[in-house]
Write an enzyme that holds these catalytic residues in place. Structure first.
Site, PDB file in Angstrom:
ATOM      1  N   ARG A  24      32.362 -33.557  -1.373  1.00 20.84           N
ATOM      2  CA  ARG A  24      33.415 -34.382  -0.764  1.00 20.84           C
ATOM      3  C   ARG A  24      32.878 -35.765  -0.411  1.00 20.84           C
ATOM      4  O   ARG A  24      33.513 -36.792  -0.687  1.00 20.84           O
ATOM      5  CB  ARG A  24      33.950 -33.677   0.476  1.00 20.84           C
ATOM      6  CG  ARG A  24      34.932 -34.489   1.321  1.00 20.84           C
ATOM      7  CD  ARG A  24      35.322 -33.657   2.550  1.00 20.84           C
ATOM      8  NE  ARG A  24      36.266 -34.361   3.414  1.00 20.84           N
ATOM      9  CZ  ARG A  24      35.910 -35.158   4.423  1.00 20.84           C
ATOM     10  NH1 ARG A  24      34.622 -35.384   4.671  1.00 20.84           N
ATOM     11  NH2 ARG A  24      36.837 -35.738   5.176  1.00 20.84           N
ATOM     12  N   SER A  76      20.345 -22.753 -15.107  1.00 18.95           N
ATOM     13  CA  SER A  76      20.402 -23.008 -16.544  1.00 18.95           C
ATOM     14  C   SER A  76      19.041 -22.891 -17.216  1.00 18.95           C
ATOM     15  O   SER A  76      18.148 -23.708 -16.981  1.00 18.95           O
ATOM     16  CB  SER A  76      20.979 -24.402 -16.804  1.00 18.95           C
ATOM     17  OG  SER A  76      20.986 -24.699 -18.181  1.00 18.95           O
ATOM     18  N   THR A 129      19.887 -26.295  -0.177  1.00 17.20           N
ATOM     19  CA  THR A 129      19.227 -24.995  -0.275  1.00 17.20           C
ATOM     20  C   THR A 129      19.090 -24.374   1.102  1.00 17.20           C
ATOM     21  O   THR A 129      18.747 -25.073   2.063  1.00 17.20           O
ATOM     22  CB  THR A 129      17.830 -25.108  -0.926  1.00 17.20           C
ATOM     23  OG1 THR A 129      17.118 -23.873  -0.767  1.00 17.20           O
ATOM     24  CG2 THR A 129      17.010 -26.234  -0.306  1.00 17.20           C
ATOM     25  N   ASP A 131      16.781 -22.404   1.956  1.00 14.48           N
ATOM     26  CA  ASP A 131      15.365 -22.116   2.234  1.00 14.48           C
ATOM     27  C   ASP A 131      14.680 -23.173   3.096  1.00 14.48           C
ATOM     28  O   ASP A 131      13.630 -22.903   3.675  1.00 14.48           O
ATOM     29  CB  ASP A 131      14.589 -21.984   0.922  1.00 14.48           C
ATOM     30  CG  ASP A 131      15.094 -20.842   0.053  1.00 14.48           C
ATOM     31  OD1 ASP A 131      15.723 -19.927   0.596  1.00 14.48           O
ATOM     32  OD2 ASP A 131      14.864 -20.883  -1.173  1.00 14.48           O
ATOM     33  N   GLY A 174      14.309 -16.900   1.671  1.00 12.11           N
ATOM     34  CA  GLY A 174      13.327 -17.936   1.970  1.00 12.11           C
ATOM     35  C   GLY A 174      12.331 -18.131   0.859  1.00 12.11           C
ATOM     36  O   GLY A 174      11.565 -19.089   0.854  1.00 12.11           O
ATOM     37  N   GLU A 191      10.616  -9.147  17.745  1.00 11.88           N
ATOM     38  CA  GLU A 191       9.237  -8.898  18.182  1.00 11.88           C
ATOM     39  C   GLU A 191       8.204  -9.534  17.262  1.00 11.88           C
ATOM     40  O   GLU A 191       7.078  -9.788  17.670  1.00 11.88           O
ATOM     41  CB  GLU A 191       8.982  -7.388  18.264  1.00 11.88           C
ATOM     42  CG  GLU A 191       9.469  -6.729  19.544  1.00 11.88           C
ATOM     43  CD  GLU A 191      10.992  -6.771  19.694  1.00 11.88           C
ATOM     44  OE1 GLU A 191      11.471  -6.900  20.842  1.00 11.88           O
ATOM     45  OE2 GLU A 191      11.703  -6.676  18.671  1.00 11.88           O
ATOM     46  N   LYS A 217       9.991   0.797  25.474  1.00 10.13           N
ATOM     47  CA  LYS A 217      11.040   1.197  24.542  1.00 10.13           C
ATOM     48  C   LYS A 217      10.417   1.335  23.166  1.00 10.13           C
ATOM     49  O   LYS A 217       9.371   0.775  22.891  1.00 10.13           O
ATOM     50  CB  LYS A 217      12.171   0.185  24.514  1.00 10.13           C
ATOM     51  CG  LYS A 217      11.768  -1.178  23.968  1.00 10.13           C
ATOM     52  CD  LYS A 217      12.943  -2.122  23.918  1.00 10.13           C
ATOM     53  CE  LYS A 217      12.523  -3.447  23.286  1.00 10.13           C
ATOM     54  NZ  LYS A 217      13.631  -4.412  23.232  1.00 10.13           N
ATOM     55  N   GLU A 226      11.589 -12.414   2.290  1.00  9.27           N
ATOM     56  CA  GLU A 226      11.682 -11.653   1.045  1.00  9.27           C
ATOM     57  C   GLU A 226      10.434 -11.868   0.197  1.00  9.27           C
ATOM     58  O   GLU A 226       9.838 -12.937   0.181  1.00  9.27           O
ATOM     59  CB  GLU A 226      12.919 -12.081   0.262  1.00  9.27           C
ATOM     60  CG  GLU A 226      12.895 -13.537  -0.181  1.00  9.27           C
ATOM     61  CD  GLU A 226      14.161 -13.951  -0.910  1.00  9.27           C
ATOM     62  OE1 GLU A 226      14.998 -13.081  -1.199  1.00  9.27           O
ATOM     63  OE2 GLU A 226      14.303 -15.153  -1.189  1.00  9.27           O
TER      64      GLU A 226
END
Length: 325
Positions: A24, A76, A129, A131, A174, A191, A217, A226
């Site tokens: 846009r 591509s 992106t 990432d 990422g 954690e 706990k 990933e």
């Protein structure tokens, strides 16, 4: 150098929330400054195949709030070849496109750089992106929205983790950069975060586990970048074998991270860089990426933008360590 009259705009690679806002901005800023704008559909494949149409302000009306990309996108393989680039250049000539604005990530801007070098065309990149791995800009289009999506998902997962006293390994995107994992871990009160920039061995994993126990706990959240070899499933499997007393689950967030309405931050970033792309062309800039650094629009040479060593603030690791005790 011939005067630029017509600008093509395309989106390439993985979609990112805010790409439509960028389309846009390029379209409207271009028309406002006297340029003809042409939309190229389906990334570089569309450029090769001539999927090109004239764009007016009406084409981009009401899209700033939409996720995805109205121009569609693709990765591509043909554009990586000499023949593919030659076809793309021929289509630019046929459609009288003098400059190209490419909205995408590392691979997309690498393609733009090589194309510009081989055919001496003006290519301007916008950092689209999730990432956040492009050098020279504080943030990339889509990163903030994705962070908020991850945060919302992990907040929900934590309800189950606490109710069942489970350990959840949550895998986020990422690729080779840990910005999403580290910052979302801080935002979610996780954690631990396992990221490419900080190798994790058995002792570190054991330390992560101990933090959950110290809180009286057995539930905790670990955010994992990933990886084909060491993703969330890998670490969950290790815990099952090394700490069998814990109930372990894995949640791979996957492509839901890419979708959704872009945040205000991403809409503004896309709008500013989109206008910046037109300004860059008017100033005679070539083969640069438009970014935002310290709240100022900056022009970064494409060869610098695609560097693989975008600085990662190791202090963030210290922040998470202290807050996850």
């Amino acid at each position: 150098m011939a005067k630029i009259k017509t600008i093509g705009v395309l989106t390439s690679g993985g979609d990112a929330p805010g790409m439509n806002a960028a389309i846009r901005a390029v379209t409207r800023a271009g028309i406002c400054n006297g340029f003809n704008i042409k939309g190229v559909f389906r990334g570089y494949d569309g450029l090769i195949n001539g999927e090109i149409t004239d764009f007016s302000t009406e084409n981009v009306s009401g899209i700033i709030m939409q996720g995805g990309t109205i121009l569609k996108t693709a990765r591509s393989k043909e554009f990586l070849t000499t023949v593919g680039k030659e076809k793309a250049y021929e289509q630019m000539q046929k459609n009288q496109i003098d400059a190209l604005v490419v909205i995408g990530g590392n691979g997309s801007l690498t393609g733009a750089m090589h194309f510009a070098q081989e055919y001496d065309v003006c290519c301007i990149g916008l950092p689209g992106t999730i990432d956040n791995d492009l050098y020279g800009t504080d943030s990339t289009i889509g990163y903030d929205t994705t962070m908020n999506t991850i945060m919302d998902c992990v907040d929900r997962i934590r309800d189950t983790a606490q109710s069942h006293e489970r350990i959840f390994f949550v895998e986020v995107m990422g690729r080779d950069a840990g910005f999403l994992a580290q910052n979302s871990a801080i935002a979610c009160g996780a954690e631990a975060a396992i990221i490419p920039e900080e190798s994790t061995d058995v002792d570190q994993l054991a330390r992560f586990m101990e933090r959950g126990i110290r809180k009286s706990k057995k539930s905790c959240i670990v955010i994992v970048s990933e990886s084909p070899k060491c993703g969330a499933l890998y670490y969950a499997d290790r815990v099952k074998h090394e700490f069998p007393e814990f109930d372990v689950r894995v949640s791979i967030l996957g492509h839901l991270q890419r979708g959704g309405r872009p945040t205000a931050h991403d809409r503004i970033l896309a709008s500013r860089t989109g206008v910046g792309a037109i300004d860059a062309i008017m100033q005679g800039q070539r083969n640069i990426m438009v970014g935002i650094r310290n709240n100022e629009v900056v022009y970064v040479p494409l060869i610098e933008a695609i560097r693989s060593d975008k600085p990662f603030d190791k202090k963030l690791i210290h922040v998470l360590d202290e807050l996850s005790i």
